[in-house]
Each structure stands twice: as C-alpha cells, then as structure tokens.
Design an enzyme around this catalytic site. Structure first.
Site, PDB file in Angstrom:
ATOM      1  CD  GLU A 243      -4.007  -5.181  -0.378  1.00 24.43           C
ATOM      2  OE1 GLU A 243      -3.807  -6.259   0.046  1.00 24.43           O
ATOM      3  OE2 GLU A 243      -4.164  -5.306  -1.688  1.00 24.43           O
TER       4      GLU A 243
ATOM      5  NE  ARG B 278      -5.871 -13.781  10.246  1.00 24.23           N
ATOM      6  CZ  ARG B 278      -5.798 -12.607   8.975  1.00 24.23           C
ATOM      7  NH1 ARG B 278      -7.034 -11.586   9.201  1.00 24.23           N
ATOM      8  NH2 ARG B 278      -4.983 -11.998   8.685  1.00 24.23           N
TER       9      ARG B 278
ATOM     10  CE  LYS C 266      -7.748  -5.478   4.383  1.00 26.85           C
ATOM     11  NZ  LYS C 266      -7.020  -4.696   4.427  1.00 26.85           N
TER      12      LYS C 266
END
Ligand code: ATP
Ligand code: MG
Length: 568
Positions: free
Chosen positions: A44, A270, A280
């Site tokens: 994104e 992850r 983020k």
C-alpha cells in the site's frame, strides 16, 4: 489428501518446515494445477518500505525467478486518505535497488475500480450484498465479539432493487461520508469476525492520487485484494500471518463472483527485528515528529535508510534467504542482518586507512621532507582489486586509543619502549611522550627501522601489534556518522506499562565524529561508495558529502577488532 480449505496447515503437519511454500508450488506444478506460477508484491503506498517488506519482496520475486514465473508489482491503493505518489516512487526505487524487476507487470488496484464496482453490483443482484445505513459505531456494536455473536443489520433484507438504487446513488455522491456502506451478506453468527457481513464499500469523498475525483466510494482491502489477484491471474497469493483469518473471506468473494481464476492464499510469518520498530504507523510517526531525519535516516529499518547507510542489496537478499519462511512469528536478531552485511562487505569493500581520534606521531630518524609512496593492497579478499599508493612521511596520526603510557598486561599496541608495525609501512618504537601542563598527551616521538619497509626485517623479529595511520600533511578531514540501535530494548512489543515505544529511543543512536583524518585517496569520492576503514568498520559515502567535506556513515563496525589487539 490435503483438503483444499487449508493445504498449508496440512503441509505443515507433514513437517515441511520453512520450505512449505516451495513444496506447495512443486505440488501444484506436478499435479498440473498450474503450468507456471505468478506471484505478486502488493504494497500500500502509504509509507516507505522496510526490511519486513524486503523479506516479502525477496520471497515473491525470488519464487518467480526460481520457477521461471512472474512477479507483479501491484499498488494496493484503495485508501486515498493515506496514500501518496511520493510513496509509489520510493517503492519502485526500492524494489529495483534490491535487484528485482517486474518487467511490464506494474499494476494498481485503482485500475480495477470499475471492475470492482461491477462485481459489487453482481453481488447485490445475487442477493449477497446490501446497503447498510448503520453508523460506524453501530456497525461495531452489531458486529459482536469473539464470544458474543453479531446481530443482523436492520437493513439486511432490503430488496435487490432498493440496494442497487442506493448503491448507485452512493457512487454518484448523493450521501455523506460514513452515512452508508455496502456490506457482504454472509453470516453474523460466524465464529470468524471477518465473515460477519463485512463492509466492502464505503463513501469517501476524497481525491485519489490516480483516479482523481472519479470515485466517491472506495472498496475495502479484503474485497479488492482477492479480486485483483484473480484478475491478474496470480497463482499463489503470499501474505503475512495476520491474514490467515481473512482467508475464508478471500475465498468467499472469489467463489461468489465470475472471476477468471481462484488464487491460493498462503500465509507466512512477518519479520520482526530486534531494536527497531516495523509498523508503518510508528515509522511515519518517527519521521513526521522529527525524531529521525526522514524516511532514509540511516538508523531507520527502511530500505531507503539501509541503502543510505550503505547496506549492500546482496546482503539483504542473503539475510532474507537465511531467515527463510515460517508459520510462527518470531523476533530475528539484528546481529544476523549485520553478519550478512559484514560478509558481503568483507568480500567487496576496498580497504583504506583513516584515524578517528588522531594522536600526532613524529618519527625522529625519518628524513625531513621525505615523502614515500607505500604500496597498499585494496582488498586481501580480492586480489584482483589491486593496490594503491599511500603517502608516508615524518609526521603521522595514529589512534589515540592505540597508545598507552601505562599499558595493561598483554598490550600489543604502542607504549613507551614498545615496537609496533605501521600497516603496509615500517616498524616503529616509541621513545618519548610529549604532554601539556595538564598531563594530556600531545604527541609521541618514535624511531623507525628503515629495514622493515613493507612489514618484515632481516632478523625476522616478530611484532604482534599493527596500527593504522595516516600521513599528517596528506590526510584529509572527514566527518563520520556512527550509528547504534535506534532503540535501547530488543523487543519493542515488550514495553513497560504506561510507557510508549518512543520512550525507548536510544539517545546515542547517532554520534558524529568531526576529528577523523583519512588517507588522501578518499578525496576522490562518489556517493554510496563503500569502504573498510581498517580496524574502524565499514563506511559508506553519505549523500550529504561535499567535495570539501566528505561525510561517511558507519555501516557496521568490525566485530572484535579491538579485542584482537589485547590478549585475553
Ligand atoms: P501496515 O504496517 O500498514 O499494516 P504492511 O506493513 O502490511 O502495512 P503493506 O504495504 O500492506 O504494508 O505490505 C505489502 C506486503 O509486504 C504485504 O504482502 C505484507 O504481507 C508484506 N509485509 C509487510 N510487513 C512485513 C513484515 N514485517 N514481514 C514480512 N512481510 C511483510
Ligand atoms: Mg498491509
């Protein structure tokens, strides 16, 4: 037989371990389910990429490379509020820098807005989606919890005609943000919260960085992602573990709609790294509150930061390879990344000499005014890298830490009456120490053995200590930026109650050294070039460098360089 619902789990039970994704692909190719594979990396564009994304990039592009398939780069740009072209550009830059290429397979979820809209009407027509007038907080209340089932929306049984009419009017901008949504009609009693009539479209009268003012409604991630995958013919849609619970929804949408294919979602753990943060949201906060100097601050775990700091892309790829893929979340030690960086730099970085904390050294019996060119190897690990000439003269700088007036036992470095080797040059013995009135050492006076040039003597006497040095009149001043971990604790998920992750910022994560003197060959620099400064570490020319003022980032120190100099 593996059940199609959860092949990953079944494979795991067979103990396939870290290669479980490759195992699945092998099986799909053998069975003829696919003739070639297509993966994708779907960021994104709401921030810069970090080392966790690098893992995902290496995995997806690496699989495509190894199986002679394709990997698409797709921007998941469904939330115009947080997204920006600056991020789009930086992401493309970072993927290329890591060494991967999407060829002509560059996509944007926003390219599918029209198709996604049509599919939504299709769901309405099948009676599988409805326009809901509940507010955000009502939606939350109706949703229930893990232990409490949800409640049906009072708008759930609207007719197909009414739903179509309202949805079109949502599209045309008739209603205010948040006043209505389109929801899938699945099951408010599902134990999986994601299946409780999830929202698939919301009203947002926001300008989009690609589609401008075309849309007043935007599709949700879960709805967009699976359809985008299917439209692109993705075979294996690899994502992180938190999406495991979303897989039933991923499959549900694709099962209801006439999409061209049904990709397999596969989850992996992850990456988390010690002494840093990876979300983020937090990285953005560090940048926007000025706690670091931008996304490419060399202390950041961003690809831009690591690149500026001087990590070679080969080292990051090697790191991704070594950590592998697993199904359990874990915290990877930053030292492993540092190890990969050192290994790569040891092979490739040119060796030079620089003195961080200079102490003047005069060789009393060296002829005044004489300057010799001393031949120095550029990299002992790579003979092909050749040699260079280093200027030697009567007055040198050595490291202050390499001299001790009262040395401890086992000291191999310089001390009164002791002989050491100057790297590439001569043996010297310390004869005298010059101090000021405060007792601070200003200079050491040494004598050299003219027969020891290049590091040996006719009598073959053994010298243990070797010091790096620069010629005082030839050396150039350079600025060094020395980095330490950004945070003081290893696991930022384990913070004390009442504290914030920012309370753990390391006040000495950046130390600037302005006293460094480097050999003259460094006057001719190009940004991004990497060197080993003998015994001080690996350094990279920073983009702040000016010809008159070179600036170096320390990429990583040399492990145990000092320990070797003092016998344990
Ligand atoms: P956010 O931090 O906002 O939740 P994100 O880190 O998931 O976002 P995306 O842009 O959605 O960011 O991520 C793109 C791809 O990178 C996704 O496929 C995601 O699974 C993967 N990814 C993100 N973070 C990690 C990580 N720490 N380790 C491995 N893969 C990651
Ligand atoms: Mg995400």
């Amino acid at each position: 037989m593996d059940t199609p619902e959860n092949p990953v789990k079944n494979l795991e039970e067979k103990n396939i371990g870290s290669n479980f994704i490759r195992f699945m692909i092998d099986r799909d190719l053998e069975s003829g389910k696919h003739t070639s594979i297509v993966t994708r990396f779907p960021p994104e564009p709401n921030g810069y990429l970090h080392i966790g994304h690098a893992k995902s990039i290496c995995l997806n592009f690496g699989l495509a490379r190894d199986y002679a398939g394709r990997c698409h780069l797709r921007f998941d740009d469904t939330n115009p509020v947080k997204e920006d072209v600056e991020y789009v550009d930086s992401i493309m830059d970072d993927v290329r820098w890591l060494g991967f290429d999407w060829h002509d397979k560059l996509f944007y979820a926003s390219d599918y807005f029209a198709k996604l809209y049509d599919y939504a009407e299709n769901l309405i027509q099948q009676g599988k989606a409805f326009v809901c007038d509940l507010s955000l907080s009502e939606l939350r209340d109706y949703r229930g919890t893990l232990t409490v089932p949800g409640k049906n929306s009072p708008y759930r049984d609207r007719s197909i005609e009414e739903n179509l009419d309202l949805f079109r009017r949502m599209r045309d901008g008739e209603f205010a943000d948040g006043s209505r949504s389109l929801r899938a009609k699945i099951d408010m009693n599902s134990p999986n919260l994601n299946m409780r009539d999830p929202v698939i479209y919301r009203i947002k009268k926001t300008h989009h960085h690609r589609t401008g003012a075309d849309w007043q409604i935007y599709p949700m991630y879960d709805y967009t992602h699976c359809i985008s995958d299917a439209l692109e013919g993705i075979t294996h849609s690899i994502c992180t573990l938190e999406f495991e619970d979303h897989r039933p929804l991923y499959d549900w949408f694709l099962d209801q709609l006439p999409v061209p294919c049904h990709p397999q979602q596969i989850e992996f753990a992850r990456l988390n790294l010690t002494y840093t943060v990876m979300s983020k949201r937090r990285l953005l906060e560090l940048v926007s509150s000025g706690l670091v100097k931008g996304w490419d601050d060399p202390r950041m775990p961003t690809i831009a930061g690591m690149r500026r700091r001087g990590y070679p892309p080969e080292a990051i790829r090697e790191f991704a390879e070594r950590i592998g893929v697993a199904k359990a979340n874990s915290l990877v030690d930053n030292d492993l990344l540092m190890f990969c960086v050192r290994e790569e730099l040891n092979r490739t970085a040119k060796r030079v000499m620089a003195v961080m904390n200079p102490l003047k050294l005069t060789i009393s019996n060296y002829p005044d005014g004489l300057v010799e060119d001393i031949e120095a190897e550029n990299n002992p690990e790579d003979i092909a890298s050749g040699t260079r000439q280093v200027k030697f003269s009567k007055t040198l700088f050595i490291e202050r830490e390499d001299f001790s007036e009262n040395p401890p036992k086992g000291w191999f470095r310089l001390a009164p009456g002791k002989e050491v080797r100057l790297k590439h040059a001569y043996y010297i013995t310390c004869d005298e120490v010059i101090k000021n009135e405060e007792g601070e050492i200003l200079e050491v006076i040494c004598s050299y053995d003219p027969l020891s040039k290049g590091g040996g003597t006719p009598d073959g006497r053994k010298i243990k200590g070797t010091l790096h040095w620069v010629s005082a009149i030839h050396a150039i001043p350079v600025e060094l930026r020395l980095y330490d971990h950004l945070f003081t604790i290893a696991d930022l998920n384990e913070i004390e109650e009442g504290k914030d992750y920012k309370d753990y910022l390391n006040p000495t994560s950046l130390v600037i050294n302005t006293s460094c003197m480097a050999e003259a060959s460094l006057a001719d620099l190009s940004i991004g070039e990497r060197y080993q400064f003998l015994r001080l570490g690996y350094f990279c020319v920073d983009s702040d460098s000016l010809p008159e003022k070179p600036v170096f980032n320390r990429i990583v120190s040399l492990k145990d360089s000092w320990a070797k100099q003092v016998k344990k």
